[in-house]
Design a protein around this motif. Structure first.
Motif, short mmCIF file in Angstrom:
data_model
loop_
_atom_site.label_atom_id
_atom_site.label_comp_id
_atom_site.label_asym_id
_atom_site.label_seq_id
_atom_site.Cartn_x
_atom_site.Cartn_y
_atom_site.Cartn_z
N TYR A 1 0.83 -1.21 0.00
CA TYR A 1 0.00 0.00 0.00
C TYR A 1 0.86 1.25 0.00
O TYR A 1 0.55 2.24 -0.66
CB TYR A 1 -0.92 -0.02 1.23
CG TYR A 1 -1.97 1.06 1.24
CD1 TYR A 1 -3.20 0.85 0.63
CD2 TYR A 1 -1.74 2.29 1.85
CE1 TYR A 1 -4.18 1.83 0.63
CE2 TYR A 1 -2.71 3.28 1.86
CZ TYR A 1 -3.93 3.04 1.24
OH TYR A 1 -4.89 4.02 1.24
N GLY B 1 -9.17 0.27 2.18
CA GLY B 1 -7.90 0.79 1.68
C GLY B 1 -7.58 0.29 0.29
O GLY B 1 -7.11 1.04 -0.58
N SER B 2 -7.86 -1.00 0.05
CA SER B 2 -7.62 -1.58 -1.28
C SER B 2 -8.52 -0.92 -2.33
O SER B 2 -8.08 -0.62 -3.44
CB SER B 2 -7.90 -3.09 -1.22
OG SER B 2 -7.63 -3.69 -2.45
N HIS C 1 -7.26 2.63 -2.90
CA HIS C 1 -6.00 2.53 -3.65
C HIS C 1 -6.27 2.37 -5.14
O HIS C 1 -5.62 2.99 -5.99
CB HIS C 1 -5.23 1.32 -3.11
CG HIS C 1 -3.78 1.31 -3.47
ND1 HIS C 1 -2.92 2.33 -3.12
CD2 HIS C 1 -3.03 0.40 -4.14
CE1 HIS C 1 -1.71 2.05 -3.57
NE2 HIS C 1 -1.75 0.88 -4.19
N ASN C 2 -7.26 1.53 -5.46
CA ASN C 2 -7.60 1.28 -6.87
C ASN C 2 -8.48 2.38 -7.47
O ASN C 2 -8.53 2.52 -8.69
CB ASN C 2 -8.31 -0.07 -7.01
CG ASN C 2 -7.33 -1.23 -7.02
OD1 ASN C 2 -6.56 -1.40 -7.95
ND2 ASN C 2 -7.32 -2.00 -5.95
N ASN D 1 -7.44 7.09 -5.02
CA ASN D 1 -7.60 7.89 -3.79
C ASN D 1 -8.95 8.58 -3.65
O ASN D 1 -9.09 9.52 -2.88
CB ASN D 1 -6.48 8.93 -3.65
CG ASN D 1 -5.12 8.27 -3.58
OD1 ASN D 1 -4.97 7.21 -2.98
ND2 ASN D 1 -4.13 8.87 -4.22
N SER E 1 -3.16 -7.00 -6.22
CA SER E 1 -2.30 -6.61 -5.08
C SER E 1 -2.15 -7.81 -4.16
O SER E 1 -2.87 -7.95 -3.17
CB SER E 1 -2.92 -5.44 -4.34
OG SER E 1 -3.27 -4.41 -5.22
#
Length: 575
Positions: free
Chosen positions: A80, A316-317, A320-321, A324, A419
């Motif tokens: 991350y 968060g994943s 992230h993708n 943001n 990821s």
């Protein structure tokens, strides 16, 4: 290469310690053992500084869970935070954070608890302001100042404990429950726990702390910072029984649970919804704890840690993708593009809702049944069940916005499930989110509890969850139509989204008073005080210096005039 090695070394070390502590915890639980270790750090004449550690099944199991989650968070952070140049500093801060939590967990002494307590506060400030921008700085300051209130309360409790000759509170709790000094210590400890676990009126810092990186949020909201207050009250639970402190905490925790559940139903920021969900669960833990069921509160603390860490990791994943973006309105159809992450996200949401035979079911269902079985008034009973319905409501709303329908941003997008390190971290927590509830129940409650309720009260939890799910779905379908049509409804929604205006009360409202006082002082500085103070002094000195300057010009007339004055002075007064 060095960055990667530090991440991996930290991960393997923490996971090894976690498994070791888990084994010891189970042994201590089976044999009902407690080890109280004293280490004399310094001995000078008749004074000695002694460090004490308490190892029992509760502290060992909690440490094991904290280390497991933190090891997976560090592995998750490797991917991350891969583009961060200062990832070593980030990992060091996380390790310091975990170390502070360890110190707090194994301390039966208020002084060493303060070391861990202040360590958590300081490192959390550093982590919240990690992304250095105005939003992070504001959030960090709000977090630090809110927690300082609790730190001061803990310092005052330490001062009151001087009445007993030692700060090892574990020696005095059971025998001095009705003592006035111990009641005051209990009140101060409760205030400290309320600030750290963000109960009303200290709730505003918890959603603000979402400015921290998502791996930090996963760690903070599952097993470290916000659970420190609950854990401290579990240790001090004797002081809350059958008195006003327990009743007051029950009221405040109920309001917190209700307020956060209601606010999450109107929020659109993905991380803030999960943060408000944490606040709701903390309220639930505090409520059952204030009623005297400390073991149940600890049980829910452990199960909640697992699925909440997973929920944040999935969020968060997704963020992230999504490049943001945290707005759930710009999501949709994620299950097509990120099937594994979406599955984990749904599993953690179901565990949060109390889906039968998931981790959350074993603790939440037991808590609600014990609440039904206990002697409580109708207000508390309604708060328990209504807030549980709100939990299911915002969970279903979150799933609706993020998983159902079409993808709501650009057609060309980088959404994928590649990821692998992040997925590996989440896979471990998925297993724990499914099985930790039943495993912990078999460990902690070897003999089954007999809770005798009527069939209607037994089914109340299930009915409330179903109603909450339908409400969440209905709100998601109709919210845009209703809230855009009515100005009054928009105001109501803003009231709920702003957590009953608590962020405003905690910041601008307090600062405004000092600004007004500053304005009054400014008027005084520019008015009478300036005229009679600095300005008057300056003018007087200028006048005297000008007279002095005239005297020093050596004028003959001036000398003759002064001679005449002195002559008349002597003539009248001395002759």
């Amino acid at each position: 290469m060095l960055k990667m090695s530090i991440c991996l070394i930290s991960f393997f070390s923490l996971i090894l310690f976690s498994l070791t502590l888990l084994v010891f915890g189970m042994v201590f639980l089976y044999y009902d053992m407690i080890y109280f270790i004293e280490w004399e750090v310094l001995s000078l004449n008749t004074s000695s500084i002694v460090m004490t550690f308490l190892f029992d099944w509760m502290s060992l199991l909690f440490m094991s869970f904290v280390l497991l989650i933190s090891s997976l968070v560090i592995l998750y952070s490797k991917e991350y935070m891969a583009e961060d140049k200062f990832i070593n500093r980030f990992i060091s801060l996380v390790l310091m954070f975990v170390l502070s939590m360890m110190m707090l967990i194994i301390s039966p002494n208020l002084i060493s608890i303060l070391l861990g307590w202040d360590g958590l506060g300081l490192v959390s400030y550093c982590l919240v302001i990690y992304f250095q921008n105005i939003k992070s700085f504001n959030a960090g300051m709000l977090t630090a100042l809110s927690n300082r209130i609790g730190d001061v309360a803990l310092l005052m409790a330490i001062a009151w404990m001087l009445n007993y000759g030692s700060w090892n509170y574990i020696f005095y709790l059971e025998f001095k429950v009705n003592d006035l000094s111990m009641s005051i210590v209990g009140g101060l400890i409760m205030l400290a726990a309320m600030t750290k676990s963000a109960q009303i009126p200290f709730s505003s810092w918890l959603p603000a702390a979402m400015a921290a990186p998502t791996p930090v949020s996963a760690l903070v909201h599952s097993s470290t910072l916000v659970t420190a207050g609950v854990y401290l009250l579990i240790r001090f639970n004797y002081l809350l029984l059958d008195n006003m402190l327990g009743q007051f905490l029950l009221l405040i925790a109920g309001l917190t649970m209700f307020m956060s559940g209601l606010g999450a139903n109107f929020e659109f920021d993905l991380k803030k919804i999960i943060a408000l969900s944490t606040l709701s669960q903390l309220g639930l833990m505090m409520m059952i704890l204030s009623m005297g069921y400390s073991k149940l509160a600890f049980f829910h603390l452990l199960t909640h840690a697992m699925f909440k860490a997973l929920l944040f990791m999935c969020a968060g994943s997704i963020i992230h993708n999504m490049m943001n973006s945290q707005d759930i309105r710009s999501m949709g159809g994620l299950c097509l593009n990120m099937p594994l992450t979406s599955s984990f996200f749904n599993i953690s949401n179901l565990a949060l809702c109390g889906m039968p035979f998931m981790a959350g079911f074993y603790s939440k269902d037991l808590i609600l049944e014990m609440a039904s079985f206990s002697y409580i008034n109708m207000y508390i009973y309604i708060i328990y069940f209504f807030s549980t319905g709100l939990t299911v409501s915002y969970s279903f709303r979150l799933v609706y916005y993020s998983m159902v329908g079409d993808f709501n941003t650009m057609a060309l997008h980088p959404m994928n499930d590649e990821s692998w390190l992040m997925l590996k971290s989440m896979m471990t927590l998925v297993m724990m989110s499914m099985f930790s509830g039943s495993l912990l129940m078999w460990l902690m409650f070897p003999s089954p509890l007999m809770i005798s309720l009527t069939i209607y009260m037994k089914l109340t939890t299930l009915i409330v969850c179903l109603i909450g799910g339908f409400t969440g779905y209905f709100m998601s379908m109709t919210s845009l139509f209703f809230f855009n049509k009515s100005l009054y409804l928009n105001k109501v929604v803003s009231f709920f989204m702003m957590m009953w205006f608590m962020p405003y009360i905690s910041t601008t409202f307090i600062i405004k008073m000092f600004f007004k006082m500053g304005g009054i002082m400014k008027l005084m500085d520019q008015g009478w005080s300036e005229y009679f103070g600095s300005n008057k002094l300056f003018n007087s000195l200028m006048t005297f210096s000008q007279i002095n300057q005239v005297v020093h010009h050596n004028n003959v007339k001036l000398y003759l005039f002064s001679f005449m004055i002195w002559f008349f002075f002597f003539f009248f007064f001395f002759l």
